[in-house]
Design an enzyme around this catalytic site. Structure first.
Site, short mmCIF file in Angstrom:
data_model
loop_
_atom_site.label_atom_id
_atom_site.label_comp_id
_atom_site.label_asym_id
_atom_site.label_seq_id
_atom_site.Cartn_x
_atom_site.Cartn_y
_atom_site.Cartn_z
N GLU A 199 -6.02 6.21 0.37
CA GLU A 199 -5.13 7.23 -0.22
C GLU A 199 -5.95 8.46 -0.66
O GLU A 199 -5.43 9.57 -0.67
CB GLU A 199 -4.34 6.66 -1.40
CG GLU A 199 -3.49 5.43 -1.06
CD GLU A 199 -2.13 5.74 -0.41
OE1 GLU A 199 -1.88 6.89 0.01
OE2 GLU A 199 -1.31 4.79 -0.34
N LYS A 241 -2.09 15.67 -5.73
CA LYS A 241 -0.78 15.01 -5.88
C LYS A 241 0.08 15.77 -6.88
O LYS A 241 1.27 15.99 -6.67
CB LYS A 241 -0.95 13.55 -6.31
CG LYS A 241 0.40 12.89 -6.60
CD LYS A 241 0.68 11.66 -5.85
CE LYS A 241 2.14 11.24 -5.98
NZ LYS A 241 2.40 9.87 -5.68
N ASN A 260 3.45 11.14 2.78
CA ASN A 260 3.74 9.94 3.58
C ASN A 260 2.95 9.91 4.89
O ASN A 260 3.29 9.15 5.79
CB ASN A 260 5.23 9.86 3.91
CG ASN A 260 6.03 9.52 2.67
OD1 ASN A 260 5.60 8.70 1.87
ND2 ASN A 260 7.17 10.15 2.50
N HIS A 281 -1.79 -2.82 1.28
CA HIS A 281 -1.05 -1.56 1.46
C HIS A 281 -1.98 -0.43 1.95
O HIS A 281 -1.70 0.24 2.94
CB HIS A 281 -0.38 -1.17 0.14
CG HIS A 281 0.29 0.16 0.17
ND1 HIS A 281 1.46 0.40 0.86
CD2 HIS A 281 -0.07 1.36 -0.36
CE1 HIS A 281 1.81 1.67 0.73
NE2 HIS A 281 0.89 2.27 -0.01
P1 NAD Z 1 -1.71 -4.09 -6.74
O1 NAD Z 1 -0.96 -3.50 -7.85
O2 NAD Z 1 -1.15 -5.31 -6.09
O3 NAD Z 1 -3.19 -4.39 -7.21
C1 NAD Z 1 -4.08 -5.00 -6.30
C2 NAD Z 1 -4.73 -6.24 -6.90
O4 NAD Z 1 -5.74 -5.83 -7.81
C3 NAD Z 1 -3.81 -7.15 -7.69
O5 NAD Z 1 -4.16 -8.49 -7.41
C4 NAD Z 1 -4.13 -6.82 -9.15
O6 NAD Z 1 -3.90 -7.91 -9.99
C5 NAD Z 1 -5.59 -6.50 -9.06
N1 NAD Z 1 -6.10 -5.57 -10.05
C6 NAD Z 1 -5.52 -4.44 -10.50
N2 NAD Z 1 -6.37 -3.77 -11.27
C7 NAD Z 1 -7.51 -4.49 -11.33
C8 NAD Z 1 -8.76 -4.30 -11.96
N3 NAD Z 1 -9.04 -3.19 -12.64
N4 NAD Z 1 -9.70 -5.24 -11.82
C9 NAD Z 1 -9.46 -6.36 -11.08
N5 NAD Z 1 -8.30 -6.58 -10.44
C10 NAD Z 1 -7.35 -5.65 -10.57
O7 NAD Z 1 -1.92 -3.06 -5.53
P2 NAD Z 1 -2.19 -1.48 -5.44
O8 NAD Z 1 -2.94 -1.30 -4.20
O9 NAD Z 1 -2.72 -0.94 -6.71
O10 NAD Z 1 -0.72 -0.88 -5.28
C11 NAD Z 1 0.05 -1.09 -4.12
C12 NAD Z 1 1.48 -0.78 -4.45
O11 NAD Z 1 1.60 0.59 -4.84
C13 NAD Z 1 2.41 -0.98 -3.27
O12 NAD Z 1 3.53 -1.71 -3.70
C14 NAD Z 1 2.84 0.43 -2.90
O13 NAD Z 1 4.13 0.49 -2.36
C15 NAD Z 1 2.77 1.13 -4.23
N6 NAD Z 1 2.61 2.59 -4.15
C16 NAD Z 1 3.48 3.36 -4.85
C17 NAD Z 1 3.36 4.74 -4.83
C18 NAD Z 1 4.28 5.59 -5.66
O14 NAD Z 1 4.22 6.82 -5.53
N7 NAD Z 1 5.08 5.02 -6.52
C19 NAD Z 1 2.34 5.34 -4.08
C20 NAD Z 1 1.46 4.52 -3.37
C21 NAD Z 1 1.60 3.13 -3.42
N1 GLY Z 2 3.17 8.17 -2.50
C1 GLY Z 2 4.17 9.03 -2.00
C2 GLY Z 2 4.78 9.90 -3.04
O1 GLY Z 2 4.48 9.78 -4.20
O2 GLY Z 2 5.61 10.71 -2.72
#
Ligand code: NAD
Ligand code: GLY
Length: 384
Positions: A199, A241, A260, A281
């Site tokens: 990202e 962002k 996106n 992801h």
């Molecule tokens: P996640 O939240 O599942 O975290 C990944 C893993 O890391 C999990 O097992 C968590 O328990 C662990 N973890 C988190 N922080 C930690 C730390 N500091 N130390 C050790 N372990 C830690 O995954 P992610 O990659 O953070 O997020 C993916 C999600 O974000 C997806 O669902 C995606 O759709 C969403 N997303 C949303 C937006 C938005 O604009 N709302 C943008 C991008 C992604």
């Molecule tokens: N991650 C896409 C958005 O925030 O629009």
């Protein structure tokens, strides 16, 4: 990165604040070290009168719930916590229903705040719950993954998944405060850090070619966390962002759709892989971005050298770039097309893709002929 242990140090001198300016909904994003342990102070100053319920997952709770709780209790702000299972499966209706009831039982009132402590899963789930609880309560994002710090905690998109696809149910609900404590990244696994880096790359690829060139030179320091490069990469990403969200908060004018880049392909691949450890992801987005470059080259829109640079950089940092890099059986073009058809950019049944004229030059193409995509996917899935 792994094994250094959680830190809950005092805030460092290098904390920076970026303001997201929106009519009646502006908020600060603090980026620095030690912000979990001082969250109570910052929340009391920014959200006067708000008591807080913390939502987190079991992994993050074990590392960071205690210092956050202590900091909130010191100010008399702690209402309680709700801990959900780690992983994408928690972005679901059943978990949302249980969480909403827990938050009500904890006594969260209109003027109070939900704190999302964790990665993007917690940010999206707790953000959604906060937007519907009593028709909307305040939200503090404390992102603890690289992905959440540079993307999901900023901009107010919340949501859960359904069998039809990812993030298809959700709201826009801006946080009131974001505290990105970069010290929390010290406990993140290499793989999760790398996935979040996709990202970071995205901001260079979609609109900031000099930033991509800088990443090509400095990615090792960004990964090691020694020196100022990691903070610079996060700061640059968050500023990008914030600017896009300010320009197009609800993804109406097209500016926000550029975020996106790689997501139409990526979300389909993630769904195919069952939202599991098979493909994180950020890894799906890495492949998706490279496919967007490949597709743009195939359409004569983008110089092949730019696609080659993207693929080379993904390989250097250890991210996947091809469908064939996903472990297990490859999807068929038909399977991917059906999953891509659930994309939120589909209008009148027509697929829209974020394409590129080169590194840093993304645009939205709303009229992609289905036959062209089918032919492209056949090649990429190794089906021709
Ligand atoms: P996640 O939240 O599942 O975290 C990944 C893993 O890391 C999990 O097992 C968590 O328990 C662990 N973890 C988190 N922080 C930690 C730390 N500091 N130390 C050790 N372990 C830690 O995954 P992610 O990659 O953070 O997020 C993916 C999600 O974000 C997806 O669902 C995606 O759709 C969403 N997303 C949303 C937006 C938005 O604009 N709302 C943008 C991008 C992604
Ligand atoms: N991650 C896409 C958005 O925030 O629009």
């Amino acid at each position: 990165m792994m094994g250094k242990g959680a830190t809950a140090s005092a805030p460092g001198r290098d904390t920076t604040t970026i303001e997201v300016t929106l009519p009646g909904r502006s908020y600060p994003i603090d980026i620095g070290e030690g912000l979990v342990a001082t969250a109570g102070e910052r929340i009391a100053a920014t959200l006067p009168g708000a008591r807080c319920a913390v939502v987190t997952d079991a992994n993050v709770a074990a590392l960071y719930l205690a210092p956050l709780k202590e900091s909130l209790e010191a100010r008399g702000l702690f209402l309680g916590d709700a801990v959900v299972a780690p992983g994408e499966a928690s972005k679901s209706f059943p978990v949302l229903a249980r969480l909403s009831e827990t938050l009500l039982k904890l006594g969260v009132e209109r003027g109070d705040a939900v704190i999302a402590l964790g990665g993007g899963v917690i940010g999206d789930l707790a953000g959604f719950a906060s937007s519907i609880l009593r028709r909307g309560v305040r939200l503090v994002q404390i992102p603890t993954t690289l992905l959440a710090q540079v993307d999901s905690s900023v901009g107010g998109k919340t949501g859960i998944d359904t069998p039809q696809g990812k993030n298809l149910i959700g709201t826009f609900h801006q946080p009131n405060l974001v505290l990105a404590d970069i010290a929390t990244l010290s406990t993140l696994s290499e793989r999760e850090f790398r996935a979040g880096y996709a990202e970071v790359m995205k901001y260079g690829l979609l609109g900031d070619a000099p930033f991509f060139s800088w990443l090509e030179k400095h990615w090792q320091q960004v990964f090691s966390g020694e020196g100022p490069e990691r903070l610079k990469a996060i700061d640059t990403s968050v500023r990008a962002k914030a600017a896009i969200v300010e320009a197009d908060e609800r993804e109406e004018s097209g500016a926000r759709a550029l975020l996106n880049l790689g997501h139409t392909f990526g979300h389909a691949l993630e769904a195919y892989a069952g939202y599991s450890d098979r493909l994180l992801h950020g890894e799906a987005i890495a492949i998706g971005m490279n496919l967007a470059f490949d597709f743009s080259v195939a359409q004569g829109l983008c110089p092949p050298e730019d696609e080659a640079r993207v693929e080379r950089h993904l390989a250097k940092v250890g991210l996947p770039s091809k469908i064939a890099d996903i472990p297990g059986k490859a999807p068929t073009p038909g399977q991917l097309l059906r999953l891509m058809a659930q994309d939120k950019k589909v209008q009148g049944g027509k697929l829209a893709l974020v394409l590129v004229r080169g590194i840093g030059q993304a645009f939205v193409e709303r009229d992609v002929p289905p036959d062209t995509i089918t032919a492209f996917l056949k090649k990429e899935c190794g089906a021709d």
